[in-house]
Design a protein around this motif. Sequence first.
Motif, short mmCIF file in Angstrom:
data_model
loop_
_atom_site.label_atom_id
_atom_site.label_comp_id
_atom_site.label_asym_id
_atom_site.label_seq_id
_atom_site.Cartn_x
_atom_site.Cartn_y
_atom_site.Cartn_z
N SER A 2 76.87 54.40 -10.36
CA SER A 2 77.50 53.12 -10.05
C SER A 2 77.39 52.13 -11.21
CB SER A 2 76.84 52.49 -8.83
OG SER A 2 77.02 53.31 -7.70
N GLU A 3 78.43 51.34 -11.36
CA GLU A 3 78.41 50.29 -12.37
C GLU A 3 77.54 49.12 -11.88
OE1 GLU A 3 81.37 47.17 -14.69
OE2 GLU A 3 82.16 48.30 -13.00
N VAL A 4 76.68 48.65 -12.76
CA VAL A 4 75.90 47.44 -12.52
C VAL A 4 76.23 46.50 -13.66
CG1 VAL A 4 73.60 46.44 -12.23
CG2 VAL A 4 74.08 48.75 -11.35
N LYS A 5 76.90 45.42 -13.33
CA LYS A 5 77.43 44.50 -14.35
C LYS A 5 76.34 43.56 -14.88
CE LYS A 5 81.28 41.40 -15.09
NZ LYS A 5 82.31 40.61 -14.45
N GLN A 6 76.36 43.35 -16.18
CA GLN A 6 75.41 42.44 -16.83
C GLN A 6 75.71 41.00 -16.44
OE1 GLN A 6 75.97 43.32 -21.02
NE2 GLN A 6 74.01 44.36 -21.05
N GLY A 7 74.66 40.18 -16.42
CA GLY A 7 74.84 38.75 -16.21
C GLY A 7 74.95 38.32 -14.76
N LEU A 8 74.85 39.27 -13.84
CA LEU A 8 74.92 38.95 -12.42
C LEU A 8 73.54 39.06 -11.79
CD1 LEU A 8 78.10 40.94 -11.32
CD2 LEU A 8 77.96 38.60 -12.16
N TYR A 9 73.42 38.53 -10.60
CA TYR A 9 72.22 38.69 -9.78
C TYR A 9 72.60 39.56 -8.60
CZ TYR A 9 70.43 34.83 -12.53
OH TYR A 9 70.03 34.03 -13.56
N TYR A 10 71.62 40.26 -8.03
CA TYR A 10 71.89 41.22 -6.97
C TYR A 10 70.92 41.05 -5.81
CZ TYR A 10 74.68 43.40 -10.59
OH TYR A 10 75.60 43.62 -11.56
N SER A 11 71.40 41.38 -4.60
CA SER A 11 70.54 41.37 -3.43
C SER A 11 70.21 42.80 -3.03
CB SER A 11 71.23 40.65 -2.26
OG SER A 11 72.24 41.48 -1.71
N LYS A 12 69.16 42.97 -2.25
CA LYS A 12 68.80 44.30 -1.76
C LYS A 12 69.77 44.78 -0.69
CE LYS A 12 63.99 44.25 -3.08
NZ LYS A 12 62.59 44.38 -2.67
N GLU A 13 70.66 43.91 -0.23
CA GLU A 13 71.70 44.29 0.72
C GLU A 13 72.99 44.67 -0.02
OE1 GLU A 13 69.85 41.38 1.14
OE2 GLU A 13 68.54 42.39 2.59
N TRP A 16 76.46 41.00 -4.94
CA TRP A 16 76.23 40.44 -6.27
C TRP A 16 76.55 38.96 -6.24
CZ3 TRP A 16 80.59 38.18 -8.17
CH2 TRP A 16 81.83 38.69 -7.78
N VAL A 17 75.93 38.23 -7.18
CA VAL A 17 76.11 36.79 -7.31
C VAL A 17 76.39 36.47 -8.77
CG1 VAL A 17 74.99 34.53 -7.10
CG2 VAL A 17 74.53 36.31 -5.39
N GLU A 18 77.47 35.74 -9.00
CA GLU A 18 77.84 35.33 -10.35
C GLU A 18 77.87 33.81 -10.40
OE1 GLU A 18 81.45 36.18 -13.48
OE2 GLU A 18 81.93 36.18 -11.36
N LYS A 19 77.23 33.23 -11.40
CA LYS A 19 77.30 31.78 -11.59
C LYS A 19 78.70 31.41 -12.05
CE LYS A 19 72.47 31.30 -13.05
NZ LYS A 19 71.58 30.86 -14.16
#
Length: 131
Positions: A2-13, A16-19
């Motif tokens: 799976s792709e995990v994008k740089q610069g984001l935040y992630y939850s255990k659910e 993703w969260v992007e500012k």
Amino acid sequence: MSEVKQGLYYSKEHEWVEKVDSNKVRIGITDFAQHQLGDIVFVEFPAVGDEVTSGTSVGSVESVKTVSDIYSPVSGKVTAVNEQLEDSPELVNSSPYGDGWMIEVEVADLEEAVKELLTEEDYKTFIAEDE
């Protein structure tokens, strides 16, 4: 993998969260999550103006396999929803970090809001055992 994008935040659910700016974030589900769900056929999310609380369900994603809740990784007020998903829910599959975003939330304190979330590296470690 799976792709995990740089610069984001992630939850255990698996959200993703992007500012977006100093007090606003954009939220969606991760590439890992959309792979687990399969072909997405319907997305339900809160209305603009709704208050959301971190860790609570704010909608759902329906795929050909199952229905899964979407959990808000932050608390705040919904300022935008991705209306494209009403007619094209498959965007979550084809572009989970782009056109497949779900909601934008205005938060009181951005740094506080993301403090409990996972970094890119933490999230990669978290999902590694499930891939």
